[in-house]
Design a protein around this motif. Sequence first.
Motif, mmCIF file in Angstrom:
data_model
loop_
_atom_site.group_PDB
_atom_site.id
_atom_site.type_symbol
_atom_site.label_atom_id
_atom_site.label_comp_id
_atom_site.label_asym_id
_atom_site.label_seq_id
_atom_site.Cartn_x
_atom_site.Cartn_y
_atom_site.Cartn_z
ATOM 1 N N PHE A 125 95.190 -50.173 8.918
ATOM 2 C CA PHE A 125 93.494 -50.703 7.427
ATOM 3 C C PHE A 125 93.694 -52.397 7.638
ATOM 4 O O PHE A 125 93.088 -53.251 7.877
ATOM 5 N N LEU A 126 95.731 -53.277 7.746
ATOM 6 C CA LEU A 126 95.809 -54.685 7.287
ATOM 7 C C LEU A 126 95.108 -54.911 8.454
ATOM 8 O O LEU A 126 94.277 -56.610 8.163
ATOM 9 N N ALA A 127 94.951 -54.702 9.695
ATOM 10 C CA ALA A 127 95.228 -55.622 11.136
ATOM 11 C C ALA A 127 93.608 -55.519 10.835
ATOM 12 O O ALA A 127 92.901 -55.924 11.263
ATOM 13 N N VAL A 128 93.541 -54.212 11.494
ATOM 14 C CA VAL A 128 91.719 -54.038 11.636
ATOM 15 C C VAL A 128 91.351 -54.580 10.685
ATOM 16 O O VAL A 128 90.177 -55.032 11.258
ATOM 17 N N PHE A 129 91.038 -54.584 9.509
ATOM 18 C CA PHE A 129 89.893 -55.277 9.023
ATOM 19 C C PHE A 129 90.334 -56.662 8.288
ATOM 20 O O PHE A 129 89.505 -56.931 9.114
ATOM 21 N N HIS A 130 91.542 -57.204 8.582
ATOM 22 C CA HIS A 130 91.328 -58.797 9.401
ATOM 23 C C HIS A 130 90.516 -59.385 10.066
ATOM 24 O O HIS A 130 89.943 -60.229 10.069
ATOM 25 N N LEU A 131 90.775 -58.245 11.624
ATOM 26 C CA LEU A 131 89.837 -58.556 12.762
ATOM 27 C C LEU A 131 88.634 -58.645 12.378
ATOM 28 O O LEU A 131 87.590 -59.758 13.054
ATOM 29 N N LEU A 132 88.120 -57.593 11.571
ATOM 30 C CA LEU A 132 86.496 -56.841 11.671
ATOM 31 C C LEU A 132 86.052 -58.411 10.931
ATOM 32 O O LEU A 132 85.129 -58.394 10.828
ATOM 33 N N TRP A 133 86.923 -58.408 9.554
ATOM 34 C CA TRP A 133 86.504 -59.480 8.740
ATOM 35 C C TRP A 133 86.700 -60.624 9.320
ATOM 36 O O TRP A 133 85.334 -61.336 9.135
ATOM 37 N N MET A 134 87.422 -61.521 9.497
ATOM 38 C CA MET A 134 87.145 -62.649 10.979
ATOM 39 C C MET A 134 86.359 -62.625 11.653
ATOM 40 O O MET A 134 85.808 -63.645 11.813
ATOM 41 N N PHE A 169 104.654 -56.829 8.000
ATOM 42 C CA PHE A 169 104.515 -55.246 9.188
ATOM 43 C C PHE A 169 104.415 -55.809 10.513
ATOM 44 O O PHE A 169 104.349 -55.443 11.407
ATOM 45 N N ALA A 170 102.921 -56.856 10.616
ATOM 46 C CA ALA A 170 102.754 -56.742 12.491
ATOM 47 C C ALA A 170 103.891 -56.829 12.875
ATOM 48 O O ALA A 170 104.276 -56.479 14.093
ATOM 49 N N GLY A 214 91.764 -54.674 22.429
ATOM 50 C CA GLY A 214 93.721 -54.388 22.572
ATOM 51 C C GLY A 214 93.940 -53.580 20.822
ATOM 52 O O GLY A 214 94.676 -52.742 20.311
ATOM 53 N N VAL A 215 93.523 -54.420 19.714
ATOM 54 C CA VAL A 215 93.581 -53.698 18.300
ATOM 55 C C VAL A 215 93.136 -52.240 18.263
ATOM 56 O O VAL A 215 93.948 -51.541 17.621
#
Lengths: 144, 133
Positions: free
Chosen positions: A42-51, A87-88, B83-84
């Motif tokens: 949730f955290l990283a994928v949301f961050h990636l898609l948001w940016m 977390f990452a 990758g992510v």
Amino acid sequence: MYPSETAREAEVGGVGARPRPQGGFELWSWYFMRVSGVVLLFLAVFHLLWMHWVIGLSNITFDTIVERWTGPLGPFWRVYDLALLVFALTHGMNGARWVINDYVHRRGWNLTLKTALGVLYALLMLMGAYVIFTFQAPSALVTP
Amino acid sequence: MERRSVRHRRAAPSVWEGLRYRGGMGQWAWVLHRLSGLGILLFLVLHVVDIFLAAFGPEVFNKLLFLYHSWVFRPFIVLLVFGVVYHALNGLRLVIVDFWPAANAYQKPMWIGATALSLGVTAISILAFFWEG
């Protein structure tokens, strides 16, 4: 290296994941990878898609950080980014530790690499936490 | 003699044995998971450093932005996006199989779904680059 031939087979030859360790720190780290993995989904994928999809990579400048951390939602984003960092970085460094244990069997090299990894982990955690906690907008950039 | 041969058989796998794996879908799922994980970690190191430098003001930070803006680095960013998303979705498959053994029977469709979805998200991200110009 492996507790049994079955454990080795499961890891080197199986389709699924790393077998669950018997106990201790390794069992704790096995659970951590799964829990933090789902959190990061949730955290990283949301961050990636948001940016990428909402902000747009080409639109990112220093002002993007100013808006994010000092705007009305500043406290939310700082907590979000701290959670992402913890977390990452922990998930990634533990993964790298597993990779070292998988391929580097000479005790000296194994410990040297893992020590270097630990130092890098601590350093990056301090650098990231420092900027998240102390970031201030240069006064010239503060929007009225 | 017997003991020695047993010990030899139980030795840790060589790098090649680790890379070779067993073949098939499981091998690709695992290779991609490991490579994407290491690649993301490499980017994370860079990313923590570049955001840390923002503490020193806009001049320092904006000098680094060519990493995110230049078309030279876009292929790496496309790989990062794949990758992510792949690591997240394939990881979810592993968690499901670990905690719900009955899901073992659905590993292949789950992996194909995870990979297809990752490719879809990557394709949209490539389109977003052209959309932004």
